[in-house]
Design a protein around this motif. Sequence first.
Motif, PDB file in Angstrom:
ATOM      1  N   LYS A  74       0.720  -1.804   0.472  1.00 19.10           N
ATOM      2  CA  LYS A  74      -0.433  -0.460   0.041  1.00 19.10           C
ATOM      3  C   LYS A  74       0.608   1.317  -0.410  1.00 19.10           C
ATOM      4  O   LYS A  74       0.561   2.535  -0.665  1.00 19.10           O
ATOM      5  N   GLN A  75       1.661   1.431   1.130  1.00 18.18           N
ATOM      6  CA  GLN A  75       2.404   2.744   1.090  1.00 18.18           C
ATOM      7  C   GLN A  75       2.966   2.676  -0.326  1.00 18.18           C
ATOM      8  O   GLN A  75       3.612   4.338  -1.020  1.00 18.18           O
ATOM      9  N   ASP A  79       2.916   6.079  -2.215  1.00 20.58           N
ATOM     10  CA  ASP A  79       3.770   6.914  -2.801  1.00 20.58           C
ATOM     11  C   ASP A  79       4.414   6.862  -4.301  1.00 20.58           C
ATOM     12  O   ASP A  79       4.967   8.050  -4.602  1.00 20.58           O
ATOM     13  N   TYR A 115      12.238   9.385  -2.140  1.00 20.72           N
ATOM     14  CA  TYR A 115      11.067   8.088  -2.232  1.00 20.72           C
ATOM     15  C   TYR A 115      12.348   6.556  -2.654  1.00 20.72           C
ATOM     16  O   TYR A 115      12.340   6.607  -4.069  1.00 20.72           O
ATOM     17  N   PRO A 275      -5.087   3.133  -1.364  1.00 21.27           N
ATOM     18  CA  PRO A 275      -4.952   3.777  -0.039  1.00 21.27           C
ATOM     19  C   PRO A 275      -6.329   5.176   0.153  1.00 21.27           C
ATOM     20  O   PRO A 275      -6.995   4.861  -1.158  1.00 21.27           O
ATOM     21  N   GLU A 279      -5.794   9.483   3.040  1.00 17.97           N
ATOM     22  CA  GLU A 279      -4.525   9.304   3.170  1.00 17.97           C
ATOM     23  C   GLU A 279      -4.151  10.512   1.838  1.00 17.97           C
ATOM     24  O   GLU A 279      -2.817  10.752   1.846  1.00 17.97           O
TER      25      GLU A 279
END
Length: 287
Positions: A74-75, A79, A115, A275, A279
């Motif tokens: 998910k992150q 990103d 990132y 997300p 968020e």
Amino acid sequence: MFPIIGFVILIVMVFGGFAITGGALGPVMEAIPHEMLIIGGAALGALVIGNSMKELKAIGGGLAKVFKGPRYKKQDYLDTIFLVSKLMKMLRTEGPIALEPHVEDPSSSAIFSEYPRLLADHTLIALIADTLRLVVVSSGTLDVHAVEEVMDNTIKTHHHEVQGPQTTLQGLADALPALGIVAAVLGVVKTMGAIDKPPAILGAMIGSALVGTFMGVLLAYGLVAPLAGRLQQVIDADAAIYHTVKQIIIASLHGHPQPLVIEAARSGIAHNNQPGFAEVFDGLRGR
């Protein structure tokens, strides 16, 4: 973890069920090493015949994916949305000249460096940087549909390449029952050469030959085909992030409002990695 659990269940239920119904495991266990030598050796030979060294090594990488599962979480999607949105905002507000140094050398870019996990993914970064480099060098005069076609071809080429191990495993699964028959036939030939032996010995030899057919079918449909299927699931799951990149870039080049662009990209992500609305937009406001 799940492939290992599944393999344990497979072995316990097949051989345990055979033993519970009165089958003698001894003769089966005695025959398996010899039958597997023929089946496994034939399968290995077929793989070597049909693949280059690069493709053979890729099979190992494909099996690793089966046990690790999808690469992106998910992150990573969050990103990616932030990274591509920031680059497209720079293109829109500051122009191609401001964006050029970032896409020419992503490793030295302050934006990409925010990132690090994405920056380590050369395929993903190449898709972003190469596409935006194309936009930069054309000074924004490219037809958006032409850019979309280039991105589609890039994604398709990458997908075809990473799908190679899955295709090989599926081909092996399709071949294993026939290779099991090869082992069984050789066992029958051996039995026919001992036709003058007592029935008990002949019965054991015929049973040993049939183990070859059994192992070929079990390996094909109980192990290799499920591994190929799981690998396809992982490949398809990992491919979704490239479509997220494409959605943001193409929709932005069409001039759609940023909220619509971001929401279209977000809503196209699978629910387990998607997300939340807050968020994404709270994150964008904070950047």
